[in-house]
Write a protein that holds these residues in place. Structure first.
Motif, mmCIF file in Angstrom:
data_model
loop_
_atom_site.group_PDB
_atom_site.id
_atom_site.type_symbol
_atom_site.label_atom_id
_atom_site.label_comp_id
_atom_site.label_asym_id
_atom_site.label_seq_id
_atom_site.Cartn_x
_atom_site.Cartn_y
_atom_site.Cartn_z
ATOM 1 N N VAL A 1 0.865 -1.175 0.000
ATOM 2 C CA VAL A 1 0.000 0.000 0.000
ATOM 3 C C VAL A 1 0.900 1.223 0.000
ATOM 4 C CG1 VAL A 1 -1.726 1.266 1.315
ATOM 5 C CG2 VAL A 1 -1.799 -1.218 1.273
ATOM 6 N N LYS A 2 0.752 2.085 -0.980
ATOM 7 C CA LYS A 2 1.539 3.315 -1.040
ATOM 8 C C LYS A 2 0.634 4.479 -0.672
ATOM 9 C CE LYS A 2 4.853 1.716 -4.437
ATOM 10 N NZ LYS A 2 6.164 1.943 -3.903
ATOM 11 N N VAL A 3 1.088 5.274 0.305
ATOM 12 C CA VAL A 3 0.290 6.383 0.811
ATOM 13 C C VAL A 3 1.070 7.681 0.659
ATOM 14 C CG1 VAL A 3 -0.930 7.297 2.821
ATOM 15 C CG2 VAL A 3 -0.759 4.829 2.495
ATOM 16 N N GLN A 4 0.446 8.663 0.034
ATOM 17 C CA GLN A 4 1.060 9.979 -0.120
ATOM 18 C C GLN A 4 0.923 10.738 1.198
ATOM 19 O OE1 GLN A 4 2.571 11.482 -3.010
ATOM 20 N NE2 GLN A 4 3.209 12.919 -1.431
ATOM 21 N N THR A 5 2.064 11.127 1.782
ATOM 22 C CA THR A 5 2.084 11.948 2.996
ATOM 23 C C THR A 5 2.608 13.322 2.617
ATOM 24 O OG1 THR A 5 4.320 11.306 3.615
ATOM 25 C CG2 THR A 5 2.523 9.905 4.434
ATOM 26 N N PRO A 6 2.514 14.294 3.513
ATOM 27 C CA PRO A 6 3.025 15.626 3.178
ATOM 28 C C PRO A 6 4.513 15.625 2.803
ATOM 29 C CG PRO A 6 1.648 15.744 5.111
ATOM 30 C CD PRO A 6 1.810 14.286 4.792
ATOM 31 N N LYS A 7 5.290 14.713 3.374
ATOM 32 C CA LYS A 7 6.730 14.689 3.123
ATOM 33 C C LYS A 7 7.132 13.779 1.964
ATOM 34 C CE LYS A 7 7.966 15.791 7.861
ATOM 35 N NZ LYS A 7 8.671 15.355 9.049
ATOM 36 N N SER A 8 6.446 12.656 1.817
ATOM 37 C CA SER A 8 6.847 11.686 0.798
ATOM 38 C C SER A 8 5.757 10.649 0.593
ATOM 39 C CB SER A 8 8.138 10.988 1.235
ATOM 40 O OG SER A 8 7.886 10.219 2.400
ATOM 41 N N ILE A 9 6.078 9.641 -0.177
ATOM 42 C CA ILE A 9 5.193 8.492 -0.333
ATOM 43 C C ILE A 9 5.723 7.399 0.584
ATOM 44 C CG2 ILE A 9 4.400 6.690 -1.898
ATOM 45 C CD1 ILE A 9 4.543 8.707 -4.164
ATOM 46 N N THR A 10 4.848 6.878 1.439
ATOM 47 C CA THR A 10 5.272 5.806 2.346
ATOM 48 C C THR A 10 4.675 4.489 1.881
ATOM 49 O OG1 THR A 10 3.424 6.252 3.837
ATOM 50 C CG2 THR A 10 5.495 7.327 4.349
ATOM 51 N N SER A 11 5.428 3.431 2.078
ATOM 52 C CA SER A 11 4.977 2.096 1.686
ATOM 53 C C SER A 11 4.690 1.261 2.919
ATOM 54 C CB SER A 11 6.058 1.403 0.857
ATOM 55 O OG SER A 11 6.201 2.055 -0.375
ATOM 56 N N TRP A 12 3.596 0.566 2.866
ATOM 57 C CA TRP A 12 3.174 -0.348 3.923
ATOM 58 C C TRP A 12 2.778 -1.660 3.275
ATOM 59 C CZ3 TRP A 12 3.155 1.245 9.068
ATOM 60 C CH2 TRP A 12 3.283 2.616 9.287
ATOM 61 N N PHE A 13 2.792 -2.717 4.056
ATOM 62 C CA PHE A 13 2.337 -4.017 3.587
ATOM 63 C C PHE A 13 1.197 -4.477 4.485
ATOM 64 C CE2 PHE A 13 6.624 -3.598 2.064
ATOM 65 C CZ PHE A 13 6.510 -4.026 0.739
ATOM 66 N N ILE A 14 0.152 -4.970 3.885
ATOM 67 C CA ILE A 14 -0.988 -5.458 4.660
ATOM 68 C C ILE A 14 -0.614 -6.816 5.250
ATOM 69 C CG2 ILE A 14 -3.395 -6.206 4.574
ATOM 70 C CD1 ILE A 14 -3.853 -4.199 2.320
ATOM 71 N N ILE A 15 -0.677 -6.900 6.583
ATOM 72 C CA ILE A 15 -0.328 -8.162 7.239
ATOM 73 C C ILE A 15 -1.545 -8.875 7.814
ATOM 74 C CG2 ILE A 15 2.063 -7.557 7.684
ATOM 75 C CD1 ILE A 15 1.300 -6.894 10.573
ATOM 76 N N ASN A 16 -2.668 -8.140 7.943
ATOM 77 C CA ASN A 16 -3.875 -8.782 8.459
ATOM 78 C C ASN A 16 -5.102 -7.975 8.057
ATOM 79 O OD1 ASN A 16 -5.444 -10.683 9.783
ATOM 80 N ND2 ASN A 16 -5.239 -9.671 11.766
ATOM 81 N N ILE A 17 -6.162 -8.689 7.737
ATOM 82 C CA ILE A 17 -7.463 -8.091 7.459
ATOM 83 C C ILE A 17 -8.502 -8.940 8.169
ATOM 84 C CG2 ILE A 17 -9.186 -7.541 5.699
ATOM 85 C CD1 ILE A 17 -6.858 -7.384 3.659
ATOM 86 N N SER A 18 -9.356 -8.307 8.953
ATOM 87 C CA SER A 18 -10.436 -9.058 9.595
ATOM 88 C C SER A 18 -11.686 -8.187 9.660
ATOM 89 C CB SER A 18 -10.024 -9.513 11.001
ATOM 90 O OG SER A 18 -9.875 -8.408 11.855
ATOM 91 N N TYR A 19 -12.785 -8.846 9.848
ATOM 92 C CA TYR A 19 -14.067 -8.130 9.940
ATOM 93 C C TYR A 19 -14.736 -8.354 11.280
ATOM 94 C CZ TYR A 19 -13.738 -6.738 5.138
ATOM 95 O OH TYR A 19 -13.317 -6.154 3.965
#
Length: 160
Positions: free
Chosen positions: A137-155
């Motif tokens: 997951v790439k997220v645009q922040t005020p300073k840069s683009i940060t990358s994250w990886f999804i490690i869990n999804i639950s409902y």
């Protein structure tokens, strides 16, 4: 007001708040205001002034919630959502430094007083929508683009 999305839990919580305001809080404050008004001079009566203000706040919230329910759409969990991040999902992300964050994607009306809820309109929620475990997951922040990886999804709702 546009159509507002609410999780089933959020819908129920806001309904309970409205019922509590209408059936318990407002009648209690109305009694206090009536009692304080019967004492005479209202201009210097702190009980009257304070509780009259509180009554206006309650009435404002009742109007807001009533209008909200006219346009609210309760989104129920569907088994088809499993394995992907959609509305109502608890998502856990990890970055390259090993930092993790966990949040639930909810409607704008549900994020208040919850640090672990984020709006469906937030950049990180938008970036997660439709993604699966191990997706980047790439997220645009005020300073840069940060990358994250999804490690869990639950409902399911965690016990807090």
């Amino acid at each position: 007001m546009n159509r507002k999305l609410l999780t089933a839990e959020g819908y129920k919580c806001l309904q309970n708040e409205l019922n509590d305001l209408v059936r318990r809080e407002r009648p209690e404050i109305t009694k206090i205001v009536s009692w304080a008004a019967s004492l005479g001079d209202r201009s210097e009566n702190a009980d009257y002034i304070y509780n009259k203000k509180k009554l206006r706040e309650i009435d404002r919230r009742i109007r807001y919630l009533t209008k909200l329910f006219e346009v609210a759409h309760k989104v129920e969990y569907s088994p088809e959502q499993d394995g992907k991040a959609y509305f109502g999902a608890w998502v856990e992300l990890e970055n390259d430094e090993g930092e993790t964050i966990k949040f639930r994607i909810v409607g704008d009306e549900e994020i208040y007083n919850r640090k672990d809820y984020i709006s469906l309109q937030s950049p990180i929620a938008k970036a997660c929508l439709g993604k699966s475990i191990d997706d980047e997951v790439k997220v645009q922040t005020p300073k840069s683009i940060t990358s994250w990886f999804i490690i869990n999804i639950s409902y399911n709702i965690p016990n807090n």
